[in-house]
Design a protein around this motif. Sequence first.
Motif, PDB file in Angstrom:
ATOM      1  N   CYS A  75       0.835  -1.194   0.000  1.00  0.00           N
ATOM      2  CA  CYS A  75       0.000   0.000   0.000  1.00  0.00           C
ATOM      3  C   CYS A  75       0.876   1.252   0.000  1.00  0.00           C
ATOM      4  O   CYS A  75       1.805   1.362   0.787  1.00  0.00           O
ATOM      5  N   SER A  77      -0.700   4.412  -0.102  1.00  0.00           N
ATOM      6  CA  SER A  77      -1.562   5.540   0.245  1.00  0.00           C
ATOM      7  C   SER A  77      -1.044   6.257   1.503  1.00  0.00           C
ATOM      8  O   SER A  77      -0.164   5.725   2.193  1.00  0.00           O
ATOM      9  N   ALA A  79      -1.549   6.949   4.797  1.00  0.00           N
ATOM     10  CA  ALA A  79      -1.251   6.411   6.141  1.00  0.00           C
ATOM     11  C   ALA A  79      -0.059   5.468   6.086  1.00  0.00           C
ATOM     12  O   ALA A  79       0.842   5.515   6.946  1.00  0.00           O
ATOM     13  N   CYS A  80      -0.027   4.630   5.095  1.00  0.00           N
ATOM     14  CA  CYS A  80       1.097   3.685   4.970  1.00  0.00           C
ATOM     15  C   CYS A  80       2.372   4.424   4.563  1.00  0.00           C
ATOM     16  O   CYS A  80       3.467   4.103   5.040  1.00  0.00           O
ATOM     17  N   CYS A 116      -5.079   2.379  -0.955  1.00  0.00           N
ATOM     18  CA  CYS A 116      -5.436   1.970   0.413  1.00  0.00           C
ATOM     19  C   CYS A 116      -6.096   0.586   0.462  1.00  0.00           C
ATOM     20  O   CYS A 116      -7.019   0.295  -0.290  1.00  0.00           O
ATOM     21  N   LEU A 117      -5.608  -0.223   1.382  1.00  0.00           N
ATOM     22  CA  LEU A 117      -6.141  -1.578   1.545  1.00  0.00           C
ATOM     23  C   LEU A 117      -7.181  -1.647   2.659  1.00  0.00           C
ATOM     24  O   LEU A 117      -7.653  -2.718   3.015  1.00  0.00           O
ATOM     25  N   HIS A 119      -6.740  -0.790   5.874  1.00  0.00           N
ATOM     26  CA  HIS A 119      -6.171  -1.132   7.185  1.00  0.00           C
ATOM     27  C   HIS A 119      -5.245  -0.007   7.672  1.00  0.00           C
ATOM     28  O   HIS A 119      -4.167  -0.261   8.218  1.00  0.00           O
ATOM     29  N   CYS A 120      -5.702   1.224   7.460  1.00  0.00           N
ATOM     30  CA  CYS A 120      -4.853   2.394   7.739  1.00  0.00           C
ATOM     31  C   CYS A 120      -4.403   2.457   9.201  1.00  0.00           C
ATOM     32  O   CYS A 120      -3.305   2.908   9.490  1.00  0.00           O
TER      33      CYS A 120
HETATM   34  S1  FES Z   1      -3.303   3.830   3.658  1.00  0.00           S
HETATM   35 FE1  FES Z   1      -2.468   1.831   3.594  1.00  0.00          FE
HETATM   36  S2  FES Z   1      -4.081   0.603   4.305  1.00  0.00           S
HETATM   37 FE2  FES Z   1      -4.973   2.578   4.184  1.00  0.00          FE
END
Ligand code: FES
Length: 151
Positions: A75, A77, A79-80, A116-117, A119-120
């Motif tokens: 991921c 996105s 948060a990751c 995003c998966l 699981h942020c």
């Molecule tokens: S940003 Fe990676 S799981 Fe949501």
Amino acid sequence: MEKVKVLRKYPPKRDNILLILHELQRLNPNNYLTEDDLRLVSQYLSLPISEVVGVATFYSLFSLKPRGKYLLRVCKSPACHLEGAVSLLQEIKNYLGIEEGDTTDDGMFTLETSECLGHCAEAPAMMVNDEVFTKLSEESVREIIDRLRRS
Ligand code: FES
């Protein structure tokens, strides 16, 4: 024929295109949709082949070229990203000796990134085929890869 069985599970309506493509891709040991698969779906759903190809290329879940037995999707996105996804991705590249989008020579692993998966809160996350791994570290991704190699 297994492919025909997949088709017959679903009424021939366009709404079922994603489910059908997903199942057909899973049937393929190289984890991708062949031209034959796309033609079959086009005929079954009475859709132009261009529309089926359009759907298959729009979603990153699908591939039109052979992939490894294990598809690693890191991921990328926000948060990751904030929790170290970039260095995680680099660690996997180094460990497997491949770049993003590539497959290892032994056909075991393909490395991709994803949005995003979901699981942020447990970032950083990665999906391996249908399973999500969370709270990853450089050490834990090496362990996951080693475990998959032995399986
Ligand atoms: S940003 Fe990676 S799981 Fe949501």
